[in-house]
Scaffold this motif. Structure first.
Motif, PDB file in Angstrom:
ATOM      1  N   PHE A   3      -4.646 -30.930  17.798  1.00 37.02           N
ATOM      2  CA  PHE A   3      -5.478 -29.780  17.471  1.00 37.02           C
ATOM      3  C   PHE A   3      -6.879 -29.955  18.042  1.00 37.02           C
ATOM      4  O   PHE A   3      -7.448 -29.024  18.614  1.00 37.02           O
ATOM      5  N   VAL A   4      -7.432 -31.151  17.915  1.00 38.13           N
ATOM      6  CA  VAL A   4      -8.762 -31.429  18.467  1.00 38.13           C
ATOM      7  C   VAL A   4      -8.737 -31.324  19.988  1.00 38.13           C
ATOM      8  O   VAL A   4      -9.659 -30.760  20.595  1.00 38.13           O
ATOM      9  N   ILE A   5      -7.691 -31.839  20.615  1.00 36.83           N
ATOM     10  CA  ILE A   5      -7.555 -31.721  22.066  1.00 36.83           C
ATOM     11  C   ILE A   5      -7.504 -30.252  22.475  1.00 36.83           C
ATOM     12  O   ILE A   5      -8.135 -29.849  23.461  1.00 36.83           O
ATOM     13  N   ALA A   6      -6.792 -29.445  21.705  1.00 30.11           N
ATOM     14  CA  ALA A   6      -6.698 -28.016  22.010  1.00 30.11           C
ATOM     15  C   ALA A   6      -8.061 -27.335  21.884  1.00 30.11           C
ATOM     16  O   ALA A   6      -8.416 -26.492  22.713  1.00 30.11           O
ATOM     17  N   LEU A   7      -8.817 -27.702  20.864  1.00 32.80           N
ATOM     18  CA  LEU A   7     -10.139 -27.106  20.697  1.00 32.80           C
ATOM     19  C   LEU A   7     -11.075 -27.483  21.836  1.00 32.80           C
ATOM     20  O   LEU A   7     -11.802 -26.632  22.368  1.00 32.80           O
ATOM     21  N   ILE A   8     -11.057 -28.744  22.233  1.00 32.78           N
ATOM     22  CA  ILE A   8     -11.911 -29.193  23.339  1.00 32.78           C
ATOM     23  C   ILE A   8     -11.496 -28.514  24.633  1.00 32.78           C
ATOM     24  O   ILE A   8     -12.336 -28.047  25.406  1.00 32.78           O
ATOM     25  N   ALA A   9     -10.193 -28.428  24.874  1.00 36.28           N
ATOM     26  CA  ALA A   9      -9.705 -27.764  26.089  1.00 36.28           C
ATOM     27  C   ALA A   9     -10.059 -26.280  26.076  1.00 36.28           C
ATOM     28  O   ALA A   9     -10.389 -25.706  27.119  1.00 36.28           O
ATOM     29  N   ALA A  10     -10.015 -25.654  24.906  1.00 38.01           N
ATOM     30  CA  ALA A  10     -10.361 -24.236  24.811  1.00 38.01           C
ATOM     31  C   ALA A  10     -11.838 -24.014  25.119  1.00 38.01           C
ATOM     32  O   ALA A  10     -12.207 -23.012  25.734  1.00 38.01           O
ATOM     33  N   LEU A  11     -12.684 -24.953  24.699  1.00 39.21           N
ATOM     34  CA  LEU A  11     -14.109 -24.834  25.001  1.00 39.21           C
ATOM     35  C   LEU A  11     -14.371 -24.867  26.503  1.00 39.21           C
ATOM     36  O   LEU A  11     -15.277 -24.201  26.999  1.00 39.21           O
ATOM     37  N   PHE A  12     -13.590 -25.644  27.233  1.00 40.78           N
ATOM     38  CA  PHE A  12     -13.764 -25.741  28.674  1.00 40.78           C
ATOM     39  C   PHE A  12     -12.958 -24.693  29.433  1.00 40.78           C
ATOM     40  O   PHE A  12     -13.048 -24.600  30.650  1.00 40.78           O
ATOM     41  N   GLY A  13     -12.159 -23.898  28.727  1.00 47.59           N
ATOM     42  CA  GLY A  13     -11.438 -22.811  29.363  1.00 47.59           C
ATOM     43  C   GLY A  13     -10.120 -23.189  30.000  1.00 47.59           C
ATOM     44  O   GLY A  13      -9.596 -22.453  30.823  1.00 47.59           O
ATOM     45  N   PHE A  14      -9.551 -24.311  29.621  1.00 43.74           N
ATOM     46  CA  PHE A  14      -8.256 -24.717  30.162  1.00 43.74           C
ATOM     47  C   PHE A  14      -7.161 -24.141  29.259  1.00 43.74           C
ATOM     48  O   PHE A  14      -6.644 -24.815  28.391  1.00 43.74           O
ATOM     49  N   GLY A  15      -6.803 -22.882  29.472  1.00 44.28           N
ATOM     50  CA  GLY A  15      -5.879 -22.178  28.590  1.00 44.28           C
ATOM     51  C   GLY A  15      -4.519 -22.831  28.478  1.00 44.28           C
ATOM     52  O   GLY A  15      -3.959 -22.925  27.399  1.00 44.28           O
ATOM     53  N   GLY A  16      -3.952 -23.291  29.582  1.00 48.38           N
ATOM     54  CA  GLY A  16      -2.623 -23.892  29.548  1.00 48.38           C
ATOM     55  C   GLY A  16      -2.584 -25.175  28.745  1.00 48.38           C
ATOM     56  O   GLY A  16      -1.667 -25.410  27.956  1.00 48.38           O
ATOM     57  N   ILE A  17      -3.594 -26.012  28.914  1.00 52.24           N
ATOM     58  CA  ILE A  17      -3.656 -27.276  28.176  1.00 52.24           C
ATOM     59  C   ILE A  17      -3.858 -26.997  26.693  1.00 52.24           C
ATOM     60  O   ILE A  17      -3.212 -27.610  25.840  1.00 52.24           O
ATOM     61  N   ALA A  18      -4.749 -26.052  26.378  1.00 53.86           N
ATOM     62  CA  ALA A  18      -5.028 -25.731  24.979  1.00 53.86           C
ATOM     63  C   ALA A  18      -3.783 -25.170  24.296  1.00 53.86           C
ATOM     64  O   ALA A  18      -3.460 -25.550  23.174  1.00 53.86           O
ATOM     65  N   ALA A  19      -3.085 -24.270  24.980  1.00 54.81           N
ATOM     66  CA  ALA A  19      -1.887 -23.664  24.387  1.00 54.81           C
ATOM     67  C   ALA A  19      -0.810 -24.721  24.153  1.00 54.81           C
ATOM     68  O   ALA A  19      -0.147 -24.717  23.109  1.00 54.81           O
ATOM     69  N   GLY A  20      -0.639 -25.632  25.090  1.00 51.68           N
ATOM     70  CA  GLY A  20       0.355 -26.694  24.926  1.00 51.68           C
ATOM     71  C   GLY A  20       0.021 -27.619  23.783  1.00 51.68           C
ATOM     72  O   GLY A  20       0.889 -27.979  22.984  1.00 51.68           O
ATOM     73  N   ALA A  21      -1.247 -27.998  23.666  1.00 51.14           N
ATOM     74  CA  ALA A  21      -1.656 -28.896  22.592  1.00 51.14           C
ATOM     75  C   ALA A  21      -1.531 -28.217  21.233  1.00 51.14           C
ATOM     76  O   ALA A  21      -1.146 -28.853  20.245  1.00 51.14           O
ATOM     77  N   VAL A  22      -1.840 -26.921  21.168  1.00 51.97           N
ATOM     78  CA  VAL A  22      -1.715 -26.198  19.899  1.00 51.97           C
ATOM     79  C   VAL A  22      -0.256 -26.130  19.472  1.00 51.97           C
ATOM     80  O   VAL A  22       0.062 -26.322  18.292  1.00 51.97           O
ATOM     81  N   GLU A  23       0.641 -25.880  20.398  1.00 57.99           N
ATOM     82  CA  GLU A  23       2.066 -25.811  20.056  1.00 57.99           C
ATOM     83  C   GLU A  23       2.574 -27.156  19.551  1.00 57.99           C
ATOM     84  O   GLU A  23       3.320 -27.220  18.575  1.00 57.99           O
ATOM     85  N   ILE A  24       2.181 -28.233  20.201  1.00 56.49           N
ATOM     86  CA  ILE A  24       2.590 -29.569  19.752  1.00 56.49           C
ATOM     87  C   ILE A  24       2.033 -29.848  18.359  1.00 56.49           C
ATOM     88  O   ILE A  24       2.736 -30.377  17.492  1.00 56.49           O
TER      89      ILE A  24
END
Length: 55
Positions: free
Chosen positions: A9-30
């Motif tokens: 979840f933290v990885i997804a939030l950090i990735a979302a802040l930087f705009g990496f949608g694919g990484i954030a979506a994958g981390a949120v699903e996991i």
């Protein structure tokens, strides 16, 4: 296992802040999958311990 859900979840939030949608979506699903697995295992453990503790 809950720890892994929080980490993803933290990885997804950090990735979302930087705009990496694919990484954030994958981390949120996991994180969601791990969280629900944790909830199911916690409920099963609670029920088993409740049944065992009856006289």
């Amino acid at each position: 296992m809950l720890h892994y859900a929080v980490v993803f979840f933290v990885i997804a939030l950090i990735a979302a802040l930087f705009g990496f949608g694919g990484i954030a979506a994958g981390a949120v699903e996991i994180a969601k999958v791990l969280f629900f697995i944790f909830i199911v295992l916690a409920a099963i453990t609670f029920v088993v311990n409740l049944v065992r503790s009856r006289p």
